[in-house]
Design a protein around this motif. Structure first.
Motif, PDB file in Angstrom:
ATOM      1  N   ASN A 222       1.052  -1.364  -0.056  1.00 49.09           N
ATOM      2  CA  ASN A 222      -0.013   0.163  -0.699  1.00 49.09           C
ATOM      3  C   ASN A 222       0.734   1.157  -0.071  1.00 49.09           C
ATOM      4  O   ASN A 222       1.722   1.324   0.460  1.00 49.09           O
ATOM      5  N   ALA A 223      -0.188   2.332  -0.665  1.00 47.83           N
ATOM      6  CA  ALA A 223       1.327   3.857  -0.486  1.00 47.83           C
ATOM      7  C   ALA A 223       1.320   3.943   0.833  1.00 47.83           C
ATOM      8  O   ALA A 223       0.235   4.138   1.480  1.00 47.83           O
ATOM      9  N   ARG A 224       1.786   5.234   0.890  1.00 46.59           N
ATOM     10  CA  ARG A 224       2.184   5.534   1.696  1.00 46.59           C
ATOM     11  C   ARG A 224       1.586   7.473   1.873  1.00 46.59           C
ATOM     12  O   ARG A 224       1.992   7.925   1.260  1.00 46.59           O
ATOM     13  N   PRO A 225       0.688   7.427   2.797  1.00 47.79           N
ATOM     14  CA  PRO A 225      -0.169   8.891   2.376  1.00 47.79           C
ATOM     15  C   PRO A 225       0.622  10.127   3.044  1.00 47.79           C
ATOM     16  O   PRO A 225       1.036   9.709   4.148  1.00 47.79           O
ATOM     17  N   VAL A 226       1.426  11.030   2.515  1.00 48.78           N
ATOM     18  CA  VAL A 226       2.527  11.813   3.221  1.00 48.78           C
ATOM     19  C   VAL A 226       1.489  13.094   3.007  1.00 48.78           C
ATOM     20  O   VAL A 226       2.305  14.375   3.916  1.00 48.78           O
ATOM     21  N   GLY A 227       0.372  13.495   2.928  1.00 55.62           N
ATOM     22  CA  GLY A 227       0.059  15.044   2.575  1.00 55.62           C
ATOM     23  C   GLY A 227       0.268  16.078   1.745  1.00 55.62           C
ATOM     24  O   GLY A 227       0.356  15.454   0.636  1.00 55.62           O
ATOM     25  N   GLY A 228       0.184  17.081   1.979  1.00 50.67           N
ATOM     26  CA  GLY A 228       0.576  17.952   1.327  1.00 50.67           C
ATOM     27  C   GLY A 228      -0.081  19.674   1.562  1.00 50.67           C
ATOM     28  O   GLY A 228      -0.970  19.383   1.978  1.00 50.67           O
ATOM     29  N   PRO A 229       0.321  20.545   0.335  1.00 49.57           N
ATOM     30  CA  PRO A 229      -0.742  21.821   1.043  1.00 49.57           C
ATOM     31  C   PRO A 229      -1.888  22.388   0.625  1.00 49.57           C
ATOM     32  O   PRO A 229      -3.100  21.585  -0.055  1.00 49.57           O
ATOM     33  N   GLN A 230      -2.038  21.988   1.873  1.00 49.46           N
ATOM     34  CA  GLN A 230      -3.987  22.149   1.743  1.00 49.46           C
ATOM     35  C   GLN A 230      -4.680  23.383   1.453  1.00 49.46           C
ATOM     36  O   GLN A 230      -5.747  23.607   0.929  1.00 49.46           O
ATOM     37  N   ASP A 231      -3.901  24.345   1.569  1.00 46.45           N
ATOM     38  CA  ASP A 231      -4.237  25.621   0.851  1.00 46.45           C
ATOM     39  C   ASP A 231      -4.324  26.154  -0.209  1.00 46.45           C
ATOM     40  O   ASP A 231      -4.642  27.146  -0.813  1.00 46.45           O
ATOM     41  N   ALA A 232      -3.667  25.209  -1.085  1.00 47.14           N
ATOM     42  CA  ALA A 232      -3.718  25.254  -2.498  1.00 47.14           C
ATOM     43  C   ALA A 232      -4.557  24.463  -3.955  1.00 47.14           C
ATOM     44  O   ALA A 232      -4.847  23.571  -3.161  1.00 47.14           O
ATOM     45  N   ALA A 233      -5.268  24.890  -4.642  1.00 46.30           N
ATOM     46  CA  ALA A 233      -6.023  24.509  -5.383  1.00 46.30           C
ATOM     47  C   ALA A 233      -5.479  23.290  -6.188  1.00 46.30           C
ATOM     48  O   ALA A 233      -6.996  22.451  -7.030  1.00 46.30           O
ATOM     49  N   GLN A 234      -4.249  23.641  -7.706  1.00 44.32           N
ATOM     50  CA  GLN A 234      -3.888  22.847  -8.179  1.00 44.32           C
ATOM     51  C   GLN A 234      -2.097  22.747  -7.609  1.00 44.32           C
ATOM     52  O   GLN A 234      -1.571  23.334  -7.512  1.00 44.32           O
ATOM     53  N   VAL A 235      -1.980  21.431  -8.022  1.00 42.16           N
ATOM     54  CA  VAL A 235      -0.274  21.448  -8.431  1.00 42.16           C
ATOM     55  C   VAL A 235      -0.082  20.691  -9.679  1.00 42.16           C
ATOM     56  O   VAL A 235      -0.723  20.041 -10.654  1.00 42.16           O
ATOM     57  N   THR A 236       1.204  21.769 -10.450  1.00 37.96           N
ATOM     58  CA  THR A 236       1.321  21.657 -11.677  1.00 37.96           C
ATOM     59  C   THR A 236       2.617  20.749 -11.726  1.00 37.96           C
ATOM     60  O   THR A 236       2.783  20.125 -13.015  1.00 37.96           O
ATOM     61  N   SER A 237       3.784  20.291 -10.833  1.00 34.06           N
ATOM     62  CA  SER A 237       4.865  19.464 -10.619  1.00 34.06           C
ATOM     63  C   SER A 237       4.955  19.612  -9.673  1.00 34.06           C
ATOM     64  O   SER A 237       5.434  20.483  -9.269  1.00 34.06           O
ATOM     65  N   PHE A 238       6.537  18.102  -9.191  1.00 35.28           N
ATOM     66  CA  PHE A 238       6.636  18.688  -7.833  1.00 35.28           C
ATOM     67  C   PHE A 238       8.055  17.342  -8.442  1.00 35.28           C
ATOM     68  O   PHE A 238       8.146  16.562  -9.271  1.00 35.28           O
ATOM     69  N   ALA A 239       9.413  17.475  -7.612  1.00 33.03           N
ATOM     70  CA  ALA A 239       9.992  16.620  -7.263  1.00 33.03           C
ATOM     71  C   ALA A 239      11.129  16.920  -6.139  1.00 33.03           C
ATOM     72  O   ALA A 239      10.798  17.291  -5.334  1.00 33.03           O
ATOM     73  N   VAL A 240      11.193  14.979  -5.904  1.00 32.66           N
ATOM     74  CA  VAL A 240      11.676  14.751  -4.435  1.00 32.66           C
ATOM     75  C   VAL A 240      13.193  15.163  -4.532  1.00 32.66           C
ATOM     76  O   VAL A 240      13.910  15.144  -5.424  1.00 32.66           O
ATOM     77  N   SER A 241      13.693  15.751  -3.629  1.00 33.33           N
ATOM     78  CA  SER A 241      15.563  15.887  -4.061  1.00 33.33           C
ATOM     79  C   SER A 241      16.034  14.861  -4.078  1.00 33.33           C
ATOM     80  O   SER A 241      16.067  14.005  -3.689  1.00 33.33           O
ATOM     81  N   ARG A 242      17.365  15.145  -4.413  1.00 34.69           N
ATOM     82  CA  ARG A 242      18.007  14.076  -4.528  1.00 34.69           C
ATOM     83  C   ARG A 242      18.943  13.195  -3.496  1.00 34.69           C
ATOM     84  O   ARG A 242      18.980  11.776  -3.230  1.00 34.69           O
ATOM     85  N   ASP A 243      18.297  14.038  -2.242  1.00 30.12           N
ATOM     86  CA  ASP A 243      18.797  13.603  -0.889  1.00 30.12           C
ATOM     87  C   ASP A 243      17.625  12.836  -0.567  1.00 30.12           C
ATOM     88  O   ASP A 243      17.984  12.533   0.938  1.00 30.12           O
TER      89      ASP A 243
END
Length: 571
Positions: A417-438
């Motif tokens: 199963n996936a692990r839910p990690v949340g995210g910004p509560q006040d944002a209406a949309q996300v266009t892109s995201f990326a985890v840092s290499r560390d």
């Protein structure tokens, strides 16, 4: 990912709310001076030498001269202190922080009318503030210039000359001068990720003075990570460990750091981590080796071996000929991955690759995200409206729907199963995201209140790398449009978007200002290169690379440019 489509899909930027102006920079205590650091980069290398006060200067001229003189830290800001009364010259703390503004042409000095008989007065400086550096050296930007006021109290001395009797701590620099790093320069304090595998930079800005080494060591040993980053990193300097001597004097590129005798045990692993944090943090001023002593004795600390985050210098691409590393026009296929990707049942729209591309996250035209490794293709997430996935160094594939930024899930490599990690509560949309290499931070381009912003979150993980939550957001940029983000190095996020009718690449330092360059008109995807100064973008099937001022075509017929997580390929 198409910039025009994403920008149209997001709400356009709205007029920004006015922010409360600040009157002075916060100060919590003195910065202890250090001894001379025998490094060229440790002291000031300014060519500009400001003028001190001259007889007959009126209050406005005194304050303006003081602001200008404070741009030179030479001899502990000795010239700027000449504009102050003797008492205030002792109290003023110039390295408490920086107020960064749009420039001297927009500064306004308001002075009450004075006569020959007037012996005290005030000057109020109003400026358009764009960013600040606080007393810990942490940089904080703003979406637009805001009016800020700095009050000054002046008095006449016994010679009838105006001097400043009360000045705000810190200095004022215009944005261009600050970005040039001639007065305050960036230094990356180094922490570990929760698994002690990678080093994670925390950029701070300190004055370029002879005691810079001392300031860096004090901040690392006795200080704390930036609040937004704290839950995503670890440090070997815990408990009652402190400096027994506050000065650090590098000699012949070797710095001695004297600690108190509060270590519960002389754990060689912890001592090695301490030394590694110190050496990497001091490398920016030319220190090559650190010697840790306790009670006058050398601890003979070893060094840790943090994993590399460098990406393969070859672009990783999907073309009509297949998937692999591109070099001299030829593709080097990847066993257990390339053949499966060629047989993928959907048109591939996005690829994120782990070190060596032995495991990749793939998104097809239907939006479904899958994992490919060891000759197997497994569907990961079929939620509607998913954006391009991102992969982390611990094998987790991260997914989120465009219209549900708070619903980020991380899928383990072992399945399940996936692990839910949340995210910004006040944002209406996300266009892109990326985890840092560390693996310690997540960068996201979102739309909130009709405005684009790019923010970075610390990732809470256990000591095995399993993510569980995101920390508080650290907003690093307010672009007019943001279609794609990628980590260009350990402390820089590349933001590909639009500025008016132009496609631009914003190279945004996490904890510092940005540099914006024009990008090829058709650019759709941004990815890091190697060395870290290199950047790649893909547009209209053409692959471009920039390693200097210009973009150069590196290949054609490219369908997808994969974003590499880091580490050198073995094949």
């Amino acid at each position: 990912m198409r910039i025009a489509r994403i920008v149209h899909a997001a709400a356009v930027a709205v007029t920004l709310l006015a922010l409360t102006a600040c009157a002075s920079l916060p100060v919590t205590g003195d910065v202890r001076p250090g001894l001379a650091a025998d490094q060229n980069s440790g002291g000031s290398d300014l060519a500009f030498v400001p003028q001190g006060p001259s007889d007959g200067m009126d209050p406005k001229e005194i304050v303006r001269g003081f602001i200008d003189a404070a741009s030179s830290p030479k001899d502990s800001w000795s010239i700027a202190r000449q504009f102050l009364t003797p008492d205030e010259a002792q109290k003023w703390k110039p390295d408490a922080g920086v107020t960064i503004d749009t420039g001297s042409t927009e500064r306004r000095f308001d002075v009450p009318e004075v006569t020959k008989q007037t012996t005290s007065t005030s000057v109020r400086l109003t400026l358009q503030q764009t960013a600040t550096v606080d007393e810990t050296g942490a940089y904080s930007g703003q979406p637009t210039g805001r009016a800020a006021e700095l009050p000054f109290a002046l008095t006449k001395n016994k010679n009838g000359q105006w001097r400043i009797a009360q000045a705000p701590d810190g200095i004022v620099l215009d944005a261009d001068s600050f970005a040039a790093a001639d007065v305050f320069a960036p230094y990356a304090l180094q922490y570990f990720d929760p698994s002690w595998t990678y080093l994670v930079p925390d950029v701070r800005w300190f004055p370029k003075r002879e005691n810079t080494a001392s300031r860096i060591v004090q901040s690392l040993v006795a200080g704390k990570p930036s609040p937004w980053l704290a839950n995503g990193v670890r440090t070997a300097f815990t408990g009652d460990v402190a400096l027994a001597r506050n000065t650090v004097t590098p000699e012949s590129q070797v710095a001695e750091v004297v600690l108190n005798d509060a270590l519960p045990t002389r754990d060689p692993v912890m001592l090695a981590r301490m030394r590694t944090q110190l050496e990497r943090s001091l490398s920016g001023i030319g220190v090559l080796q650190v010697k840790i002593t306790i009670g006058g004795r050398d601890t003979n600390a070893g060094t840790a071996s943090p994993a590399s985050t460098a990406v393969d210098p070859r672009p990783l691409v999907l073309t009509d000929k297949g998937f692999g590393y591109l070099a001299a026009g030829e593709l080097a296929a990847i066993g257990g991955v390339s053949a499966q990707l060629q047989a993928f049942p959907q048109q591939v729209t996005a690829i994120s690759a782990a070190s060596g591309a032995q495991r990749i996250a793939v998104q097809g035209a239907d939006g479904v995200v899958s994992a490919i490794s060891d000759g197997k293709t497994d569907q990961i997430d079929g939620r509607a409206g998913l954006i391009a996935p991102t992969l982390d160094p611990f094998g987790y594939i991260w997914t989120v729907p465009a219209q549900a930024p708070a619903s980020i899930e991380a899928w383990p490599a072992s399945g399940g199963n996936a692990r839910p990690v949340g995210g910004p509560q006040d944002a209406a949309q996300v266009t892109s995201f990326a985890v840092s290499r560390d693996g310690s931070r997540l960068a996201m381009a979102v739309v909130a209140g009709g405005q684009f912003r790019v923010e970075v979150f610390a990732i809470t993980r256990d000591d095995r790398g399993a993510p569980s939550a995101l920390g508080a957001p650290n907003v690093i940029s307010w672009p007019s449009g943001a279609a794609d983000v990628a980590w260009l190095d350990d402390s820089t996020v590349g933001i590909l978007g639009v500025d008016g009718s132009n496609v631009v690449l914003r190279e945004q330092q996490v904890g510092g200002p940005a540099k914006t360059v024009d990008a090829p008109d058709a650019a759709q995807t941004v990815a890091p290169g190697s060395p870290t100064a290199n950047v790649r973008v893909l547009g209209g099937g053409v692959l471009y690379q920039r390693s200097g001022p210009n973009w150069q075509q590196e290949g054609s017929g490219v369908k997808v440019l994969a974003v590499q997580l880091g580490g050198q390929a073995t094949g």
